[in-house]
Design a protein around this motif. Structure first.
Motif, PDB file in Angstrom:
ATOM      1  N   MET A  68       0.918  -1.216  -0.092  1.00 59.27           N
ATOM      2  CA  MET A  68      -0.009   0.065  -0.083  1.00 59.27           C
ATOM      3  C   MET A  68       0.912   1.161  -0.073  1.00 59.27           C
ATOM      4  O   MET A  68       2.094   1.224   0.721  1.00 59.27           O
ATOM      5  CB  MET A  68      -0.718   0.045   1.314  1.00 59.27           C
ATOM      6  CG  MET A  68      -1.806  -1.233   1.190  1.00 59.27           C
ATOM      7  SD  MET A  68      -3.073  -1.006  -0.107  1.00 59.27           S
ATOM      8  CE  MET A  68      -3.969   0.510   0.191  1.00 59.27           C
ATOM      9  N   SER A  69       0.353   2.123  -0.730  1.00 58.14           N
ATOM     10  CA  SER A  69       1.169   3.624  -0.839  1.00 58.14           C
ATOM     11  C   SER A  69       0.919   4.194   0.576  1.00 58.14           C
ATOM     12  O   SER A  69      -0.174   4.269   1.321  1.00 58.14           O
ATOM     13  CB  SER A  69       0.543   4.566  -1.817  1.00 58.14           C
ATOM     14  OG  SER A  69       0.492   3.723  -3.192  1.00 58.14           O
ATOM     15  N   GLY A  70       1.936   4.772   1.231  1.00 56.66           N
ATOM     16  CA  GLY A  70       2.119   5.118   2.514  1.00 56.66           C
ATOM     17  C   GLY A  70       2.248   4.179   3.593  1.00 56.66           C
ATOM     18  O   GLY A  70       2.257   4.743   4.938  1.00 56.66           O
ATOM     19  N   ALA A  71       2.832   2.777   3.252  1.00 54.42           N
ATOM     20  CA  ALA A  71       3.115   1.801   4.227  1.00 54.42           C
ATOM     21  C   ALA A  71       4.246   1.758   4.379  1.00 54.42           C
ATOM     22  O   ALA A  71       4.757   0.902   5.252  1.00 54.42           O
ATOM     23  CB  ALA A  71       2.306   0.508   3.869  1.00 54.42           C
ATOM     24  N   GLY A  72       5.257   2.469   3.828  1.00 57.16           N
ATOM     25  CA  GLY A  72       6.721   2.575   3.959  1.00 57.16           C
ATOM     26  C   GLY A  72       7.554   1.994   3.131  1.00 57.16           C
ATOM     27  O   GLY A  72       8.705   1.549   3.308  1.00 57.16           O
ATOM     28  N   TYR A 119      -0.785  10.519   4.871  1.00 56.32           N
ATOM     29  CA  TYR A 119      -1.168  11.359   3.592  1.00 56.32           C
ATOM     30  C   TYR A 119      -1.499  12.697   3.990  1.00 56.32           C
ATOM     31  O   TYR A 119      -1.092  13.699   3.389  1.00 56.32           O
ATOM     32  CB  TYR A 119      -2.330  10.452   2.682  1.00 56.32           C
ATOM     33  CG  TYR A 119      -1.730   9.633   1.601  1.00 56.32           C
ATOM     34  CD1 TYR A 119      -0.807  10.168   0.474  1.00 56.32           C
ATOM     35  CD2 TYR A 119      -1.655   8.540   1.655  1.00 56.32           C
ATOM     36  CE1 TYR A 119      -0.361   9.623  -0.480  1.00 56.32           C
ATOM     37  CE2 TYR A 119      -1.197   7.514   0.825  1.00 56.32           C
ATOM     38  CZ  TYR A 119      -0.550   8.200  -0.353  1.00 56.32           C
ATOM     39  OH  TYR A 119       0.224   7.314  -1.275  1.00 56.32           O
ATOM     40  N   GLU A 120      -2.238  12.927   4.846  1.00 56.50           N
ATOM     41  CA  GLU A 120      -2.603  14.242   5.378  1.00 56.50           C
ATOM     42  C   GLU A 120      -1.370  14.835   5.970  1.00 56.50           C
ATOM     43  O   GLU A 120      -1.153  16.242   5.691  1.00 56.50           O
ATOM     44  CB  GLU A 120      -3.547  14.155   6.414  1.00 56.50           C
ATOM     45  CG  GLU A 120      -5.085  13.849   6.077  1.00 56.50           C
ATOM     46  CD  GLU A 120      -6.202  13.668   7.042  1.00 56.50           C
ATOM     47  OE1 GLU A 120      -5.652  13.288   8.213  1.00 56.50           O
ATOM     48  OE2 GLU A 120      -7.390  13.741   6.787  1.00 56.50           O
ATOM     49  N   GLN A 121      -0.472  14.435   6.632  1.00 52.97           N
ATOM     50  CA  GLN A 121       0.834  14.725   6.993  1.00 52.97           C
ATOM     51  C   GLN A 121       1.754  15.089   5.724  1.00 52.97           C
ATOM     52  O   GLN A 121       2.496  16.384   6.028  1.00 52.97           O
ATOM     53  CB  GLN A 121       1.613  13.785   8.102  1.00 52.97           C
ATOM     54  CG  GLN A 121       0.884  13.575   9.224  1.00 52.97           C
ATOM     55  CD  GLN A 121       1.481  12.549  10.028  1.00 52.97           C
ATOM     56  OE1 GLN A 121       2.357  11.772   9.565  1.00 52.97           O
ATOM     57  NE2 GLN A 121       1.279  12.324  11.427  1.00 52.97           N
ATOM     58  N   VAL A 122       1.597  14.632   4.855  1.00 53.75           N
ATOM     59  CA  VAL A 122       2.756  15.069   3.839  1.00 53.75           C
ATOM     60  C   VAL A 122       1.901  16.030   2.796  1.00 53.75           C
ATOM     61  O   VAL A 122       2.398  16.347   1.918  1.00 53.75           O
ATOM     62  CB  VAL A 122       3.216  13.899   3.031  1.00 53.75           C
ATOM     63  CG1 VAL A 122       4.175  13.126   3.845  1.00 53.75           C
ATOM     64  CG2 VAL A 122       2.075  12.955   2.395  1.00 53.75           C
TER      65      VAL A 122
END
Length: 325
Positions: free
Chosen positions: A51-55, A140-143
């Protein structure tokens, strides 16, 4: 009628009734007819997805630090040429390919490529990174970046679409890693556990000698000052030698307090190095300086390298200013 003598036997064969000729002198053991070839170093192929955002980005960075050849966002159809370029005896031996939905329509080709690998006997492993929806949304909200499949919808829409596209890959994964509760350091540690061999070194140490008159090395993490010791430069017999020569090394380490100092410093580094490993620091430079970087710093840095290697660390010695005078 005179009978013709029998023809000579082919070269290497004994005459009838004769024993096999001795071809090896007594005392020398015969080698086995079929010598076992040395095992070839196996090439490794790792598919990193999920998943995108999973590292995935952090995972790729850790693999690169472990000396893997990392290719990010590679179209699946290019995996076969990349694998064909690998060489167990040199060059690229460990390939990590990050393949995910950023490849858009190309990503759909991954299943067919992996099936072809199986048919050809090409071994690979799949690492699938995941996290729960709430964690992915928060990241995603953080970046402040959109999800690659979000389109005109929301982040949740993009996550749902990605889960649907990658569900088959998730089922086929050799390693499933949920990063929802992991820090970046914990994730790096888990990746190392998954792929690192027993011969890997989490911390590479450089012990560098230098001369203060040429400036302190900019990349030094720790600086040791050896100028408290008497300078061999003022000993005529030692002036032309360096700290790598035995007479100078024996002179320096024989000075009052020298051996105790460097052995104590090596012991002082023990908890520091353990902390660096825990914090995922991969490289460390210890700079040992004297006036010109020729005698005292060289002798002490060489000794420090020996002491750290005896503790199981991977150490290289560098003498920055040797030969500048």
């Amino acid at each position: 009628m005179t009978e013709k003598p029998p023809p000579d036997p082919p070269a290497g064969e004994a005459l009838p009734g004769e024993a096999d000729p001795v071809t090896v002198p007594d005392g020398i053991p015969l080698l086995e007819a079929r010598a076992t070839a040395p095992p070839r170093e196996r090439s490794e192929v790792l598919i990193v997805s999920g998943m995108s955002g999973a590292g995935r980005t952090r995972t790729a960075a850790v693999l690169q630090d472990l000396d893997w050849y990392v290719v990010d966002n590679l179209p699946p159809r290019l995996l076969a040429p990349m694998v064909g370029m690998m060489s167990p005896s040199g060059g690229v031996r460990r390939l990590a390919a990050v393949v995910d939905v950023r490849g858009k329509e190309f990503f759909a080709e991954l299943s067919a490529v992996l099936e072809a690998f199986r048919a050809q006997g090409i071994e690979y492993r799949i690492v699938y990174l995941d996290a729960d929806d709430a964690t992915l949304v928060r990241r995603y909200e953080q970046v402040r970046r959109p999800h690659p499949l979000q389109g005109e919808g929301t982040i949740i829409d993009g996550i749902a679409a990605e889960r649907d596209l990658t569900q088959d890959l998730r089922r086929r994964a050799d390693t499933y890693l949920d990063t929802s509760t992991l820090t970046v350091h914990e994730l790096a540690g888990r990746v190392r556990e998954i792929v690192a061999g027993e011969d890997s070194h989490p911390l590479a140490i450089t012990v560098q000698s230098f001369g203060f008159k040429y400036g302190i090395p900019l990349d030094a993490d720790h600086v040791v000052d050896a100028r408290f010791l008497a300078n061999p430069y003022w000993v005529t017999e030692l002036r032309h030698l360096t700290g790598k020569d035995a007479p100078v090394a024996e002179y320096v380490l024989g000075l009052p307090g020298a051996a105790e100092f460097i052995e104590g410093y090596a012991a002082l580094l023990d908890p520091i190095l353990a902390g660096y490993v825990a914090e995922q620091k991969h490289y460390l430079t210890v700079a040992v300086g004297c006036t010109g970087g020729k005698h005292r710093s060289v002798a002490l840095s060489e000794r420090l390298g020996v002491l750290l290697r005896a503790r199981g660390h991977l150490v290289r010695n560098v003498h920055r200013d040797l030969g500048r005078e």
